[in-house]
Design a protein around this motif. Structure first.
Motif, PDB file in Angstrom:
ATOM      1  N   LYS A   1       0.842  -1.206   0.000  1.00 49.69           N
ATOM      2  CA  LYS A   1       0.000   0.000   0.000  1.00 49.69           C
ATOM      3  C   LYS A   1       0.874   1.252   0.000  1.00 49.69           C
ATOM      4  CE  LYS A   1      -3.613   2.264   2.714  1.00 49.69           C
ATOM      5  NZ  LYS A   1      -4.494   2.175   3.905  1.00 49.69           N
ATOM      6  N   ASN A   2       1.871   1.268   0.876  1.00 48.25           N
ATOM      7  CA  ASN A   2       2.758   2.430   0.953  1.00 48.25           C
ATOM      8  C   ASN A   2       3.616   2.581  -0.301  1.00 48.25           C
ATOM      9  OD1 ASN A   2       1.824   3.360   3.390  1.00 48.25           O
ATOM     10  ND2 ASN A   2       3.380   2.291   4.589  1.00 48.25           N
ATOM     11  N   ALA A   3       3.977   1.477  -0.936  1.00 48.86           N
ATOM     12  CA  ALA A   3       4.739   1.556  -2.186  1.00 48.86           C
ATOM     13  C   ALA A   3       3.899   2.244  -3.262  1.00 48.86           C
ATOM     14  CB  ALA A   3       5.179   0.172  -2.647  1.00 48.86           C
ATOM     15  N   GLY A   4       2.615   1.893  -3.341  1.00 50.66           N
ATOM     16  CA  GLY A   4       1.731   2.551  -4.296  1.00 50.66           C
ATOM     17  C   GLY A   4       1.619   4.041  -4.013  1.00 50.66           C
ATOM     18  N   LEU A   5       1.446   4.387  -2.743  1.00 55.36           N
ATOM     19  CA  LEU A   5       1.340   5.796  -2.365  1.00 55.36           C
ATOM     20  C   LEU A   5       2.653   6.532  -2.625  1.00 55.36           C
ATOM     21  CD1 LEU A   5      -0.196   8.158  -1.160  1.00 55.36           C
ATOM     22  CD2 LEU A   5       0.342   7.267   1.124  1.00 55.36           C
ATOM     23  N   LEU A   6       3.770   5.941  -2.269  1.00 59.07           N
ATOM     24  CA  LEU A   6       5.068   6.579  -2.482  1.00 59.07           C
ATOM     25  C   LEU A   6       5.361   6.764  -3.972  1.00 59.07           C
ATOM     26  CD1 LEU A   6       7.622   7.759  -1.270  1.00 59.07           C
ATOM     27  CD2 LEU A   6       8.540   5.437  -1.109  1.00 59.07           C
ATOM     28  N   ALA A   7       5.023   5.773  -4.783  1.00 58.91           N
ATOM     29  CA  ALA A   7       5.203   5.908  -6.233  1.00 58.91           C
ATOM     30  C   ALA A   7       4.376   7.072  -6.764  1.00 58.91           C
ATOM     31  CB  ALA A   7       4.830   4.602  -6.941  1.00 58.91           C
ATOM     32  N   ALA A   8       3.140   7.188  -6.284  1.00 56.95           N
ATOM     33  CA  ALA A   8       2.284   8.308  -6.700  1.00 56.95           C
ATOM     34  C   ALA A   8       2.869   9.638  -6.236  1.00 56.95           C
ATOM     35  CB  ALA A   8       0.869   8.124  -6.156  1.00 56.95           C
ATOM     36  N   GLN A   9       3.406   9.680  -5.038  1.00 54.27           N
ATOM     37  CA  GLN A   9       4.015  10.911  -4.533  1.00 54.27           C
ATOM     38  C   GLN A   9       5.223  11.306  -5.377  1.00 54.27           C
ATOM     39  OE1 GLN A   9       4.357   9.417  -0.428  1.00 54.27           O
ATOM     40  NE2 GLN A   9       3.253  11.249   0.225  1.00 54.27           N
ATOM     41  N   ILE A  10       5.983  10.337  -5.845  1.00 48.73           N
ATOM     42  CA  ILE A  10       7.128  10.636  -6.709  1.00 48.73           C
ATOM     43  C   ILE A  10       6.639  11.252  -8.014  1.00 48.73           C
ATOM     44  CG2 ILE A  10       8.996   9.608  -8.077  1.00 48.73           C
ATOM     45  CD1 ILE A  10       9.307   7.557  -5.707  1.00 48.73           C
ATOM     46  N   LEU A  11       5.630  10.653  -8.623  1.00 51.38           N
ATOM     47  CA  LEU A  11       5.070  11.211  -9.860  1.00 51.38           C
ATOM     48  C   LEU A  11       4.452  12.588  -9.615  1.00 51.38           C
ATOM     49  CD1 LEU A  11       3.261   8.211 -11.600  1.00 51.38           C
ATOM     50  CD2 LEU A  11       5.551   9.112 -12.029  1.00 51.38           C
ATOM     51  N   ALA A  12       3.868  12.779  -8.435  1.00 49.57           N
ATOM     52  CA  ALA A  12       3.198  14.037  -8.113  1.00 49.57           C
ATOM     53  C   ALA A  12       4.162  15.222  -8.046  1.00 49.57           C
ATOM     54  CB  ALA A  12       2.433  13.904  -6.789  1.00 49.57           C
ATOM     55  N   LEU A  13       5.448  14.960  -7.949  1.00 47.48           N
ATOM     56  CA  LEU A  13       6.424  16.052  -7.957  1.00 47.48           C
ATOM     57  C   LEU A  13       6.341  16.862  -9.250  1.00 47.48           C
ATOM     58  CD1 LEU A  13       9.506  14.171  -6.457  1.00 47.48           C
ATOM     59  CD2 LEU A  13       8.125  15.947  -5.337  1.00 47.48           C
ATOM     60  N   ASN A  14       5.885  16.220 -10.325  1.00 46.43           N
ATOM     61  CA  ASN A  14       5.767  16.885 -11.623  1.00 46.43           C
ATOM     62  C   ASN A  14       4.350  16.862 -12.167  1.00 46.43           C
ATOM     63  OD1 ASN A  14       8.607  17.548 -12.032  1.00 46.43           O
ATOM     64  ND2 ASN A  14       8.902  15.334 -12.141  1.00 46.43           N
ATOM     65  N   ASP A  15       3.363  16.662 -11.297  1.00 46.10           N
ATOM     66  CA  ASP A  15       1.972  16.569 -11.723  1.00 46.10           C
ATOM     67  C   ASP A  15       1.081  17.180 -10.645  1.00 46.10           C
ATOM     68  OD1 ASP A  15      -0.675  15.733 -12.263  1.00 46.10           O
ATOM     69  OD2 ASP A  15      -0.025  13.801 -13.080  1.00 46.10           O
ATOM     70  N   ALA A  16       0.696  18.436 -10.850  1.00 40.61           N
ATOM     71  CA  ALA A  16      -0.085  19.170  -9.845  1.00 40.61           C
ATOM     72  C   ALA A  16      -1.437  18.525  -9.574  1.00 40.61           C
ATOM     73  CB  ALA A  16      -0.265  20.623 -10.276  1.00 40.61           C
ATOM     74  N   ASP A  17      -2.080  17.981 -10.597  1.00 44.02           N
ATOM     75  CA  ASP A  17      -3.373  17.325 -10.388  1.00 44.02           C
ATOM     76  C   ASP A  17      -3.223  16.092  -9.498  1.00 44.02           C
ATOM     77  OD1 ASP A  17      -4.697  19.208 -11.946  1.00 44.02           O
ATOM     78  OD2 ASP A  17      -4.563  17.989 -13.773  1.00 44.02           O
ATOM     79  N   LEU A  18      -2.194  15.294  -9.757  1.00 50.96           N
ATOM     80  CA  LEU A  18      -1.944  14.120  -8.925  1.00 50.96           C
ATOM     81  C   LEU A  18      -1.565  14.544  -7.506  1.00 50.96           C
ATOM     82  CD1 LEU A  18      -1.669  11.113  -8.418  1.00 50.96           C
ATOM     83  CD2 LEU A  18       0.608  11.205  -9.494  1.00 50.96           C
ATOM     84  N   ALA A  19      -0.782  15.592  -7.382  1.00 54.13           N
ATOM     85  CA  ALA A  19      -0.412  16.095  -6.051  1.00 54.13           C
ATOM     86  C   ALA A  19      -1.656  16.464  -5.255  1.00 54.13           C
ATOM     87  CB  ALA A  19       0.535  17.284  -6.175  1.00 54.13           C
ATOM     88  N   ALA A  20      -2.629  17.075  -5.904  1.00 47.53           N
ATOM     89  CA  ALA A  20      -3.881  17.442  -5.226  1.00 47.53           C
ATOM     90  C   ALA A  20      -4.641  16.186  -4.789  1.00 47.53           C
ATOM     91  CB  ALA A  20      -4.746  18.307  -6.140  1.00 47.53           C
ATOM     92  N   ARG A  21      -4.636  15.146  -5.615  1.00 46.53           N
ATOM     93  CA  ARG A  21      -5.314  13.895  -5.244  1.00 46.53           C
ATOM     94  C   ARG A  21      -4.605  13.215  -4.073  1.00 46.53           C
ATOM     95  NH1 ARG A  21      -5.321  13.406 -10.908  1.00 46.53           N
ATOM     96  NH2 ARG A  21      -3.993  11.523 -10.907  1.00 46.53           N
ATOM     97  N   VAL A  22      -3.278  13.250  -4.077  1.00 50.83           N
ATOM     98  CA  VAL A  22      -2.515  12.681  -2.964  1.00 50.83           C
ATOM     99  C   VAL A  22      -2.826  13.452  -1.686  1.00 50.83           C
ATOM    100  CG1 VAL A  22      -0.196  12.362  -2.002  1.00 50.83           C
ATOM    101  CG2 VAL A  22      -0.665  11.691  -4.370  1.00 50.83           C
ATOM    102  N   ASP A  23      -2.829  14.788  -1.768  1.00 47.50           N
ATOM    103  CA  ASP A  23      -3.155  15.608  -0.597  1.00 47.50           C
ATOM    104  C   ASP A  23      -4.557  15.295  -0.078  1.00 47.50           C
ATOM    105  OD1 ASP A  23      -0.681  16.838  -0.736  1.00 47.50           O
ATOM    106  OD2 ASP A  23      -1.436  18.679  -1.678  1.00 47.50           O
ATOM    107  N   ALA A  24      -5.507  15.142  -0.986  1.00 51.67           N
ATOM    108  CA  ALA A  24      -6.888  14.846  -0.588  1.00 51.67           C
ATOM    109  C   ALA A  24      -6.970  13.477   0.090  1.00 51.67           C
ATOM    110  CB  ALA A  24      -7.818  14.902  -1.799  1.00 51.67           C
ATOM    111  N   LEU A  25      -6.262  12.492  -0.433  1.00 48.14           N
ATOM    112  CA  LEU A  25      -6.255  11.167   0.177  1.00 48.14           C
ATOM    113  C   LEU A  25      -5.673  11.222   1.582  1.00 48.14           C
ATOM    114  CD1 LEU A  25      -6.475   7.926  -0.379  1.00 48.14           C
ATOM    115  CD2 LEU A  25      -4.002   8.157  -0.456  1.00 48.14           C
ATOM    116  N   ARG A  26      -4.578  11.911   1.720  1.00 51.91           N
ATOM    117  CA  ARG A  26      -3.942  12.009   3.041  1.00 51.91           C
ATOM    118  C   ARG A  26      -4.834  12.760   4.031  1.00 51.91           C
ATOM    119  NH1 ARG A  26       1.871  10.950   3.110  1.00 51.91           N
ATOM    120  NH2 ARG A  26       1.909  12.337   4.902  1.00 51.91           N
ATOM    121  N   GLN A  27      -5.517  13.797   3.552  1.00 47.19           N
ATOM    122  CA  GLN A  27      -6.430  14.525   4.426  1.00 47.19           C
ATOM    123  C   GLN A  27      -7.610  13.650   4.837  1.00 47.19           C
ATOM    124  OE1 GLN A  27      -5.850  17.710   5.767  1.00 47.19           O
ATOM    125  NE2 GLN A  27      -7.454  16.908   7.104  1.00 47.19           N
TER     126      GLN A  27
END
Length: 163
Positions: free
Chosen positions: A125-151
């Motif tokens: 589970k954390n590997a999936g989240l961490l991989a998404a966080q790595i991609l989110a460094l260059n993807d603002a939309d994905l970063a917003a989804r990661v932030d929403a999930l964490r919230q």
């Protein structure tokens, strides 16, 4: 989800999927495309070499590699690709509850890094989240989804012990 997957989820055996599917589920929750495949360091070494050497050219940005027992897949993959490799130790029936896999994956020589996660489902589970966080460094939309999930995770934790 994007049509071209940027995340590869590889595992040494189909029997690893019950653990590794948790990485896939996290990526699905975040709308991140992935490709999952069996690539064994021991039983299909040429497939592993071909995959690892061609992963960057295939468009992958991050590789999540799950392995049990001797757990050579994450390290061998990391030795053949410049991409970040996230290793997930998978407990196996005849193993040492994943500790053998954890030690194999985490103990890489200097210069061949593998980001090693927890044993089992939490690690996947954390590997999936961490991989998404790595991609989110260059993807603002994905970063917003990661932030929403964490919230949402934070908001889901009650303050009291009462029902």
């Amino acid at each position: 989800m994007a049509t071209s997957p940027q995340i590869a989820i590889i595992m040494g055996s189909r029997s690893d999927w019950p653990v590794m599917k948790h990485a896939a589920e996290m990526l699905e929750k975040l709308g991140v495309a992935y490709e999952a495949k069996v690539v064994s360091a021991h039983r299909t070494p040429e497939r592993m070499v071909d995959f690892a050497k061609g992963a960057k050219a295939a468009g992958f940005k991050v590789i999540i590699a799950g392995a049990g027992g001797a757990a050579h897949l994450p390290g061998m993959t990391a030795s053949l690709t410049p991409l970040p490799v996230l290793g997930v130790p998978v407990p196996v029936r005849d193993g040492l509850k994943g500790i053998d896999s954890l030690l194999s994956i985490v103990q890489m020589p200097g210069g061949v890094p593998v980001g090693t996660l927890a044993v089992g489902e939490a690690g996947a589970k954390n590997a999936g989240l961490l991989a998404a966080q790595i991609l989110a460094l260059n993807d603002a939309d994905l970063a917003a989804r990661v932030d929403a999930l964490r919230q949402a995770q934070t908001d889901g934790v009650p303050e009291s012990v009462e029902d």
